[in-house]
Design an enzyme around this catalytic site. Sequence first.
Site, PDB file in Angstrom:
ATOM      1  N   PRO A  96      -4.000  12.481   4.270  1.00 51.63           N
ATOM      2  CA  PRO A  96      -3.172  13.669   4.074  1.00 51.63           C
ATOM      3  C   PRO A  96      -3.678  14.552   2.930  1.00 51.63           C
ATOM      4  O   PRO A  96      -3.343  15.741   2.883  1.00 51.63           O
ATOM      5  CB  PRO A  96      -1.786  13.098   3.728  1.00 51.63           C
ATOM      6  CG  PRO A  96      -1.794  11.712   4.255  1.00 51.63           C
ATOM      7  CD  PRO A  96      -3.212  11.241   4.159  1.00 51.63           C
ATOM      8  N   GLU A 141       1.760   6.060  -5.967  1.00 48.75           N
ATOM      9  CA  GLU A 141       2.914   5.368  -5.397  1.00 48.75           C
ATOM     10  C   GLU A 141       3.046   3.968  -5.995  1.00 48.75           C
ATOM     11  O   GLU A 141       2.070   3.211  -5.988  1.00 48.75           O
ATOM     12  CB  GLU A 141       2.756   5.265  -3.872  1.00 48.75           C
ATOM     13  CG  GLU A 141       2.822   6.619  -3.191  1.00 48.75           C
ATOM     14  CD  GLU A 141       2.094   6.650  -1.842  1.00 48.75           C
ATOM     15  OE1 GLU A 141       1.799   5.572  -1.288  1.00 48.75           O
ATOM     16  OE2 GLU A 141       1.802   7.764  -1.372  1.00 48.75           O
ATOM     17  N   PHE A 143      -3.654   2.631  -0.645  1.00 48.07           N
ATOM     18  CA  PHE A 143      -4.793   2.152   0.134  1.00 48.07           C
ATOM     19  C   PHE A 143      -5.568   3.416   0.504  1.00 48.07           C
ATOM     20  O   PHE A 143      -4.961   4.374   0.982  1.00 48.07           O
ATOM     21  CB  PHE A 143      -4.352   1.434   1.418  1.00 48.07           C
ATOM     22  CG  PHE A 143      -3.815   0.050   1.183  1.00 48.07           C
ATOM     23  CD1 PHE A 143      -4.629  -1.070   1.321  1.00 48.07           C
ATOM     24  CD2 PHE A 143      -2.493  -0.135   0.832  1.00 48.07           C
ATOM     25  CE1 PHE A 143      -4.135  -2.343   1.101  1.00 48.07           C
ATOM     26  CE2 PHE A 143      -1.979  -1.410   0.605  1.00 48.07           C
ATOM     27  CZ  PHE A 143      -2.804  -2.520   0.750  1.00 48.07           C
ATOM     28  N   GLU A 173       0.630  11.826  -0.389  1.00 47.11           N
ATOM     29  CA  GLU A 173      -0.721  11.869  -0.945  1.00 47.11           C
ATOM     30  C   GLU A 173      -1.222  13.301  -1.069  1.00 47.11           C
ATOM     31  O   GLU A 173      -1.869  13.661  -2.056  1.00 47.11           O
ATOM     32  CB  GLU A 173      -1.683  11.045  -0.080  1.00 47.11           C
ATOM     33  CG  GLU A 173      -1.461   9.532  -0.161  1.00 47.11           C
ATOM     34  CD  GLU A 173      -0.294   9.039   0.690  1.00 47.11           C
ATOM     35  OE1 GLU A 173       0.304   9.856   1.426  1.00 47.11           O
ATOM     36  OE2 GLU A 173       0.025   7.845   0.608  1.00 47.11           O
ATOM     37  N   ILE A 191      -5.626   8.290   2.247  1.00 44.37           N
ATOM     38  CA  ILE A 191      -6.066   9.501   1.548  1.00 44.37           C
ATOM     39  C   ILE A 191      -6.077  10.694   2.509  1.00 44.37           C
ATOM     40  O   ILE A 191      -6.070  11.846   2.068  1.00 44.37           O
ATOM     41  CB  ILE A 191      -7.472   9.312   0.922  1.00 44.37           C
ATOM     42  CG1 ILE A 191      -7.723  10.375  -0.155  1.00 44.37           C
ATOM     43  CG2 ILE A 191      -8.570   9.321   1.981  1.00 44.37           C
ATOM     44  CD1 ILE A 191      -8.987  10.160  -0.965  1.00 44.37           C
ATOM     45  N   HIS A 205      -5.763  -0.649   6.590  1.00 48.74           N
ATOM     46  CA  HIS A 205      -5.794  -1.199   5.231  1.00 48.74           C
ATOM     47  C   HIS A 205      -7.182  -1.757   4.922  1.00 48.74           C
ATOM     48  O   HIS A 205      -7.316  -2.697   4.148  1.00 48.74           O
ATOM     49  CB  HIS A 205      -4.733  -2.293   5.060  1.00 48.74           C
ATOM     50  CG  HIS A 205      -3.329  -1.801   5.150  1.00 48.74           C
ATOM     51  ND1 HIS A 205      -2.701  -1.569   6.341  1.00 48.74           N
ATOM     52  CD2 HIS A 205      -2.433  -1.463   4.185  1.00 48.74           C
ATOM     53  CE1 HIS A 205      -1.470  -1.132   6.113  1.00 48.74           C
ATOM     54  NE2 HIS A 205      -1.282  -1.054   4.816  1.00 48.74           N
TER      55      HIS A 205
HETATM   56  C1  LIG Z   1       0.769   7.831   4.152  1.00 50.05           C
HETATM   57  C2  LIG Z   1       1.055   6.472   3.635  1.00 50.05           C
HETATM   58  N1  LIG Z   1       1.031   6.257   2.300  1.00 50.05           N
HETATM   59  C3  LIG Z   1       1.262   5.023   1.804  1.00 50.05           C
HETATM   60  C4  LIG Z   1       1.522   3.977   2.629  1.00 50.05           C
HETATM   61  C5  LIG Z   1       1.760   2.577   2.051  1.00 50.05           C
HETATM   62  N2  LIG Z   1       3.133   2.139   2.316  1.00 50.05           N
HETATM   63  C6  LIG Z   1       3.419   1.348   3.375  1.00 50.05           C
HETATM   64  S1  LIG Z   1       5.055   1.070   3.541  1.00 50.05           S
HETATM   65  C7  LIG Z   1       5.419   1.972   2.155  1.00 50.05           C
HETATM   66  C8  LIG Z   1       6.848   2.140   1.743  1.00 50.05           C
HETATM   67  C9  LIG Z   1       7.639   2.669   2.874  1.00 50.05           C
HETATM   68  O1  LIG Z   1       8.964   2.869   2.499  1.00 50.05           O
HETATM   69  P1  LIG Z   1      10.037   3.354   3.561  1.00 50.05           P
HETATM   70  O2  LIG Z   1       9.494   4.508   4.335  1.00 50.05           O
HETATM   71  O3  LIG Z   1      11.307   3.571   2.854  1.00 50.05           O
HETATM   72  O4  LIG Z   1      10.130   2.148   4.589  1.00 50.05           O
HETATM   73  P2  LIG Z   1      10.693   0.669   4.334  1.00 50.05           P
HETATM   74  O5  LIG Z   1       9.518  -0.185   4.023  1.00 50.05           O
HETATM   75  O6  LIG Z   1      11.657   0.725   3.193  1.00 50.05           O
HETATM   76  O7  LIG Z   1      11.336   0.276   5.591  1.00 50.05           O
HETATM   77  C10 LIG Z   1       4.239   2.479   1.590  1.00 50.05           C
HETATM   78  C11 LIG Z   1       4.179   3.312   0.371  1.00 50.05           C
HETATM   79  C12 LIG Z   1       1.527   4.239   4.012  1.00 50.05           C
HETATM   80  N3  LIG Z   1       1.758   3.253   4.906  1.00 50.05           N
HETATM   81  N4  LIG Z   1       1.289   5.478   4.481  1.00 50.05           N
END
Ligand SMILES: Cc1ncc(C[n+]2csc(CCOP(=O)(O)OP(=O)(O)O)c2C)c(N)n1
Lengths: 345, 351
Positions: free
Chosen positions: A107, A47, A101, A78, A105, A145
């Site tokens: 999932p 990601e 982070f 993931e 992992i 985190h």
């Molecule tokens: C399962 C998982 N993978 C990765 C992350 C790291 N992460 C946190 S927010 C984010 C982006 C989220 O995007 P979106 O769902 O569009 O929400 P927005 O921040 O745009 O409101 C990521 C990849 C996470 N929180 N959970």
Amino acid sequence: MTTTMETSAPEHLTKTSRGEAVTLLEAISEALFEEMTADESVFLLGEDIGVYGGAFKVTRGFLEHFGANRVIDTPIAEGGFTGAAAGAAHMGLRPVVEIQFMDFISPAYDVITNYIATSLYRGAGPMPLVIRGPVGGGNRGGPFHSQNVEMAFFHTPGLKIVYPSTAYDAKGLLKAAIRDDNPVLFEEHKGLYRAPALREVLPDEDFVVPLGKARTVREGQDLTVVTYGAMVHKSVEAADILDAEDGLSVDIIDLRTLLPMDDDAIVDSVKKTNRLLIVHEDTRTGGIAGEIAMRVSEKAFEWLDAPMLRVTAIDAPVPYSGSLEDYFLPQVDDVVKAARYLAAY
Amino acid sequence: MSDRDSYGLGRKELHELYRALRLTRTAEERLEILQKQGHVTGGLYRSLGQEAGAVGAAFALRRRDDGTGDFLAHTVRAAGALFLFGGDLEDFFRQYMAKGSGPTRGREANVHWFDFQKGFVGPVSPLGTMIEIMAGITLSFRLRGEERIGMVFYGDGASSTGAWHEGLNFAAVQRCPMILMVENNQWAFSTPTHKNTRVASFADKGPGYGIGADSVDGTDVLEVFDTVRRAATLVRSGEGTRMVELRYFRRLGHAQHDPQDYVDPALIAEWEKKDPLDQYRRRLINNEWATESELDAIDSEVFEACRVAAEKVIDEPKPHGPDAVDDVYTDVRVAYPWTRSEAPNPAAART
Ligand SMILES: Cc1ncc(C[n+]2csc(CCOP(=O)(O)OP(=O)(O)O)c2C)c(N)n1
Ligand SMILES: [Mg+2]
């Protein structure tokens, strides 16, 4: 699978070739860069690793250099992209998956434990893939985190688990992991990523650090400390205090690879010092200390002059506030106290 | 739908909506001040440009404080919904400042907090999970024959997770009275929406789950309100799960640490013109639903409330370190590592 794009190596990824010191994070970037350059079958999935260069910027400049077929920005899935990495590995590619982070992992737990780690045993062939990402606390990241994930996977035959503590080891171990034909879980402590004290000049040559071999951080006679990751550095701090204030000399073993574990390094040290303290940042119950103590009991019980002890995080989720997290995490003072107790036993 | 339509809302409610929008904006701006002063622990997430989606949607639900109302699972981009559901402003600051006096006692971050009486359940970071949780919450409403519904917010990126799919599919099959609000702000961290999904509109996903789905301009608080109110009526009357996509734009980085240099500044400028607060304020005034001075009064009341709440919380104590061992179980206290106790007792260590 694709042709490398005709661009010269970005400056920030070639510090070693110019004799400049690198951080642990830069060492990891260099390892990835060199392996991708040397072997066209190595490619990256994760990601925000392409355009953004990764949440911690480990792959900054990779997309521009290697192109979008070898640096793939994935959907937030993931489980999906780790499983896809396994399929690509079947076809002879060598995927390196970044988990943004390592807390996320989970999932992918299903495909890693049920599919990837059992592949060879089931006759489906080797699984040359690496799953890497940041772990560890101390950053006020809270419960999602900050986790260390090794023990969620330690009980998985077929998987290797690596956790470096220095820039040299990070680079050499990651190169070895990418070349290994077994699946490797590679944990990177985010508190070490840019730690100024860990900057070092690395050899300007293609080197690997073999998986499964521990490293003696310093030699001592009075007590063995077995540790890994960020706790290596806290253990060294504690050893300095014990040396200065108590005249104790501590043998410190950095496991580097947790699975498979270097029993010989541990046992040899215990036979020399007769006392064992295990230090890990992960929580206590079901932590690796229990496994190490059992192995020492099996292989060196007669040499022990004191009970084996452990210093670890407490059995709780990782709390967010600094005051709680400092209490939760093992500290230098805890190591000093435990060592003194053992030495006096 | 015309600009003159107030969707049956009276002056008082129209003002209430304005206040909720302003509160979201100002509380988050106050957080930025606090962060510059070094008081904030961890990341700071803004909902700039997305306030109307959260506020309009939450306003369409039955909000109670006695545990009988509808239920909300918000996100960092839906702080406005949290406030409408009675999330306390001081608690909001306590959470961001990791205070021991906060609702999670410093154990969890930002909007990750809970009040089952008021009817909100904060998220965990792993994306998608809360859909599963809300499916279960609303399943229990259905099983007990209660007339309550649930609303769960998630971003466009979260829709890629297995949990999102499994939770939504479960809810759809079980006809859970739940509305999934898709916050399509066109980015998931640095990843544009087209790299998380190939559908052009999230409403297109509805048929794949056999559920009804709407898509609405997420910068228009009244349109959001009206769309969600109609969806809520269907969900409450037994149709089961529905989805509503909010279309808008994340005008700031993912969090404060992200300068979002991967976003075309011209796009941001364009969306600035569709600012939900400015838009709504103009509409209130043009339609004579409010006067400038009424709205100015709300602005300054909210500004003061945020300033006072933040100042008060700054001086509150940090959590006490050893509290880290509490509440891991209902009945068992986890052991301290023995090195944390007073001078170690050799006899105890031997057992
Ligand atoms: C399962 C998982 N993978 C990765 C992350 C790291 N992460 C946190 S927010 C984010 C982006 C989220 O995007 P979106 O769902 O569009 O929400 P927005 O921040 O745009 O409101 C990521 C990849 C996470 N929180 N959970
Ligand atoms: Mg988004």
